[in-house]
Design a protein around this motif. Structure first.
Motif, PDB file in Angstrom:
ATOM      1  N   HIS A  34      32.665  35.518 101.474  1.00  0.00           N
ATOM      2  CA  HIS A  34      33.553  34.418 101.113  1.00  0.00           C
ATOM      3  C   HIS A  34      33.332  33.892  99.697  1.00  0.00           C
ATOM      4  CE1 HIS A  34      33.945  34.506 105.496  1.00  0.00           C
ATOM      5  NE2 HIS A  34      35.105  33.928 105.320  1.00  0.00           N
ATOM      6  N   LEU A  35      32.555  34.618  98.912  1.00  0.00           N
ATOM      7  CA  LEU A  35      32.363  34.264  97.506  1.00  0.00           C
ATOM      8  C   LEU A  35      32.806  35.451  96.655  1.00  0.00           C
ATOM      9  CD1 LEU A  35      28.892  32.526  97.723  1.00  0.00           C
ATOM     10  CD2 LEU A  35      31.030  31.431  97.076  1.00  0.00           C
ATOM     11  N   PRO A  36      34.098  35.552  96.375  1.00  0.00           N
ATOM     12  CA  PRO A  36      34.607  36.707  95.632  1.00  0.00           C
ATOM     13  C   PRO A  36      33.874  36.884  94.302  1.00  0.00           C
ATOM     14  CG  PRO A  36      36.404  35.364  96.485  1.00  0.00           C
ATOM     15  CD  PRO A  36      35.163  34.582  96.706  1.00  0.00           C
ATOM     16  N   GLY A  37      33.433  38.096  94.061  1.00  0.00           N
ATOM     17  CA  GLY A  37      32.759  38.399  92.801  1.00  0.00           C
ATOM     18  C   GLY A  37      31.277  38.098  92.787  1.00  0.00           C
ATOM     19  N   ALA A  38      30.739  37.582  93.888  1.00  0.00           N
ATOM     20  CA  ALA A  38      29.309  37.278  93.924  1.00  0.00           C
ATOM     21  C   ALA A  38      28.486  38.558  93.905  1.00  0.00           C
ATOM     22  CB  ALA A  38      28.974  36.462  95.166  1.00  0.00           C
ATOM     23  N   ARG A  39      27.309  38.480  93.330  1.00  0.00           N
ATOM     24  CA  ARG A  39      26.349  39.572  93.442  1.00  0.00           C
ATOM     25  C   ARG A  39      25.625  39.418  94.784  1.00  0.00           C
ATOM     26  NH1 ARG A  39      23.583  40.834  87.567  1.00  0.00           N
ATOM     27  NH2 ARG A  39      25.523  40.780  86.330  1.00  0.00           N
ATOM     28  N   ASP A  77      12.861  39.816  90.350  1.00  0.00           N
ATOM     29  CA  ASP A  77      14.193  40.418  90.421  1.00  0.00           C
ATOM     30  C   ASP A  77      15.280  39.345  90.496  1.00  0.00           C
ATOM     31  OD1 ASP A  77      13.075  42.954  90.412  1.00  0.00           O
ATOM     32  OD2 ASP A  77      13.059  43.114  92.601  1.00  0.00           O
ATOM     33  N   ILE A  78      15.008  38.283  91.237  1.00  0.00           N
ATOM     34  CA  ILE A  78      15.985  37.197  91.376  1.00  0.00           C
ATOM     35  C   ILE A  78      16.246  36.550  90.018  1.00  0.00           C
ATOM     36  CG2 ILE A  78      16.334  34.881  92.346  1.00  0.00           C
ATOM     37  CD1 ILE A  78      14.729  35.920  94.825  1.00  0.00           C
ATOM     38  N   LEU A  79      15.187  36.280  89.264  1.00  0.00           N
ATOM     39  CA  LEU A  79      15.356  35.652  87.951  1.00  0.00           C
ATOM     40  C   LEU A  79      16.001  36.607  86.952  1.00  0.00           C
ATOM     41  CD1 LEU A  79      12.080  33.561  87.545  1.00  0.00           C
ATOM     42  CD2 LEU A  79      14.299  32.880  88.496  1.00  0.00           C
ATOM     43  N   ASP A  80      15.627  37.882  86.995  1.00  0.00           N
ATOM     44  CA  ASP A  80      16.259  38.851  86.095  1.00  0.00           C
ATOM     45  C   ASP A  80      17.756  38.950  86.372  1.00  0.00           C
ATOM     46  OD1 ASP A  80      13.889  39.417  84.796  1.00  0.00           O
ATOM     47  OD2 ASP A  80      13.453  41.200  86.004  1.00  0.00           O
ATOM     48  N   ASP A  81      18.123  38.935  87.646  1.00  0.00           N
ATOM     49  CA  ASP A  81      19.534  38.983  88.022  1.00  0.00           C
ATOM     50  C   ASP A  81      20.276  37.755  87.516  1.00  0.00           C
ATOM     51  OD1 ASP A  81      21.624  40.384  89.563  1.00  0.00           O
ATOM     52  OD2 ASP A  81      21.549  38.647  90.899  1.00  0.00           O
ATOM     53  N   LEU A  82      19.636  36.575  87.653  1.00  0.00           N
ATOM     54  CA  LEU A  82      20.231  35.337  87.141  1.00  0.00           C
ATOM     55  C   LEU A  82      20.467  35.429  85.629  1.00  0.00           C
ATOM     56  CD1 LEU A  82      18.458  32.211  88.704  1.00  0.00           C
ATOM     57  CD2 LEU A  82      20.914  32.688  88.661  1.00  0.00           C
ATOM     58  N   LEU A  83      19.471  35.862  84.932  1.00  0.00           N
ATOM     59  CA  LEU A  83      19.585  35.937  83.472  1.00  0.00           C
ATOM     60  C   LEU A  83      20.624  36.968  83.047  1.00  0.00           C
ATOM     61  CD1 LEU A  83      15.819  35.627  82.494  1.00  0.00           C
ATOM     62  CD2 LEU A  83      17.617  33.919  82.201  1.00  0.00           C
ATOM     63  N   ASP A  84      20.740  38.041  83.808  1.00  0.00           N
ATOM     64  CA  ASP A  84      21.766  39.036  83.520  1.00  0.00           C
ATOM     65  C   ASP A  84      23.155  38.451  83.704  1.00  0.00           C
ATOM     66  OD1 ASP A  84      22.402  41.855  82.869  1.00  0.00           O
ATOM     67  OD2 ASP A  84      23.249  41.846  84.885  1.00  0.00           O
ATOM     68  N   MET A  85      23.370  37.711  84.805  1.00  0.00           N
ATOM     69  CA  MET A  85      24.661  37.049  85.027  1.00  0.00           C
ATOM     70  C   MET A  85      24.971  36.068  83.898  1.00  0.00           C
ATOM     71  SD  MET A  85      25.265  36.182  89.048  1.00  0.00           S
ATOM     72  CE  MET A  85      23.683  35.410  89.326  1.00  0.00           C
ATOM     73  N   ALA A  86      23.929  35.392  83.426  1.00  0.00           N
ATOM     74  CA  ALA A  86      24.106  34.383  82.389  1.00  0.00           C
ATOM     75  C   ALA A  86      24.233  34.978  80.994  1.00  0.00           C
ATOM     76  CB  ALA A  86      22.923  33.413  82.407  1.00  0.00           C
ATOM     77  N   GLY A  87      24.060  36.296  80.885  1.00  0.00           N
ATOM     78  CA  GLY A  87      24.114  36.937  79.572  1.00  0.00           C
ATOM     79  C   GLY A  87      22.904  36.641  78.719  1.00  0.00           C
ATOM     80  N   ARG A  88      21.767  36.349  79.369  1.00  0.00           N
ATOM     81  CA  ARG A  88      20.547  35.967  78.624  1.00  0.00           C
ATOM     82  C   ARG A  88      19.381  36.901  78.870  1.00  0.00           C
ATOM     83  NH1 ARG A  88      20.547  30.637  76.833  1.00  0.00           N
ATOM     84  NH2 ARG A  88      22.701  30.005  76.408  1.00  0.00           N
TER      85      ARG A  88
END
Length: 296
Positions: free
Chosen positions: A260-265, A284-295
């Motif tokens: 129910h969250l279209p486009g979510a990882r 891995d969780i933080l790396d994924d966050l930073l990747d989503m954020a473009g950082r």
């Protein structure tokens, strides 16, 4: 780095107590702890964040520690508090991670602070109580079934239940934490609830109830009510992490949020429990966050 414990007074007269650590110039990681939780920054989270140059902020929700209670609050009501604390430390953009009961609050940051929250993760976070097609209680340990059953009966019934639970938890130690959780922890969770992590968990539980049950009670009631923000338009700025060995927030919650969250990882992790990813996957969780954020 040292952890600074501070308090900010809001325009409505309430106080919010919080912790902050890490480099002042780093992107801020807002940590939403579970339910119930005091102001204890998990060592694994702190270390992984600082390794990535992040500044870490964790605030006590109303009613926990020395944060002023706010009866009747919704999940969404907490997000302006987050913005106020960010302002107090001079932070602008941020990423958010929420564990368990902190999951909805992390998603709320993405929904209600879209110009500041670059990405948000829900780790073993609950889905809405009224979610269509989800049996909210199915698969939960007996303690959570009793707790949310009391919450469904209202403020008075939940208060009576939590007063007894808080009395039983008062003074719990790291060595006692597995027994204290009872049927809420799977074998996967028991395997990581040792040493420093168990001590952090015990300290957090004690801090959560130090001034009573207001924070715990109002969290539970907020989860059962409308969260105060839509889920459908969060786009590609959120990630869902959920394990299939979770007795606190069953796997079905993560699957529902993913659907129910279209486009979510989506990270549906076989073998992971409710607590394990904080220990085994936080990098891995933080790396994924930073990747989503473009950082990254």
């Amino acid at each position: 780095m040292a952890i600074e414990r501070r308090k900010v007074s809001l325009a409505d007269g309430r106080d919010v107590e919080f912790l902050v650590t890490g480099p002042e110039g780093g992107l801020t990681l807002v940590v939403h702890a579970g339910t119930p939780s005091g102001l204890v920054l998990n060592a694994k989270v702190r270390e992984a964040a600082i390794e990535r140059g992040l500044r870490v902020l964790q605030a006590a929700r109303p009613g926990y520690e020395d944060s002023t209670p706010r009866p009747g609050r919704t999940v969404g009501d907490l997000i302006p508090d987050v913005a106020a604390v960010l302002d107090a430390i001079g932070a602008g953009e941020f990423v958010a991670v929420g564990f368990s009961g902190g999951g909805p609050h992390s998603l709320g940051c993405a929904a209600l602070l879209p110009d500041r929250c670059l990405a948000a993760a829900s780790v073993a976070g609950v889905a809405p109580y009224t979610a269509e097609g989800l049996d909210f209680l199915a698969g939960m340990g007996p303690e959570n079934i009793a707790e949310f059953g009391s919450a469904a009966r209202g403020w008075e019934a939940l208060s009576e239940y939590l007063d007894k639970e808080a009395s039983a938890l008062a003074g719990v130690t790291g060595e006692q934490i597995v027994a204290a959780f009872g049927g809420l922890v799977s074998d996967a969770d028991k395997a990581v609830l040792t040493g420093e992590y168990a001590d952090d968990m015990a300290e957090s539980l004690n801090g959560a109830i130090r001034n009573g049950i207001a924070g715990w009670r109002d969290d539970d009631l907020a989860f059962l009510a409308d969260w105060g923000f839509p889920l459908a338009d969060l786009g590609g700025r959120v990630a869902i992490w959920q394990g299939d060995q979770d007795n606190m927030v069953p796997f079905a919650h993560g699957r529902w949020l993913a659907a129910h969250l279209p486009g979510a990882r989506v990270h549906l992790e076989p073998g992971a429990g409710h607590l394990t990813m904080t220990v085994t996957a936080i990098g891995d969780i933080l790396d994924d966050l930073l990747d989503m954020a473009g950082r990254r």
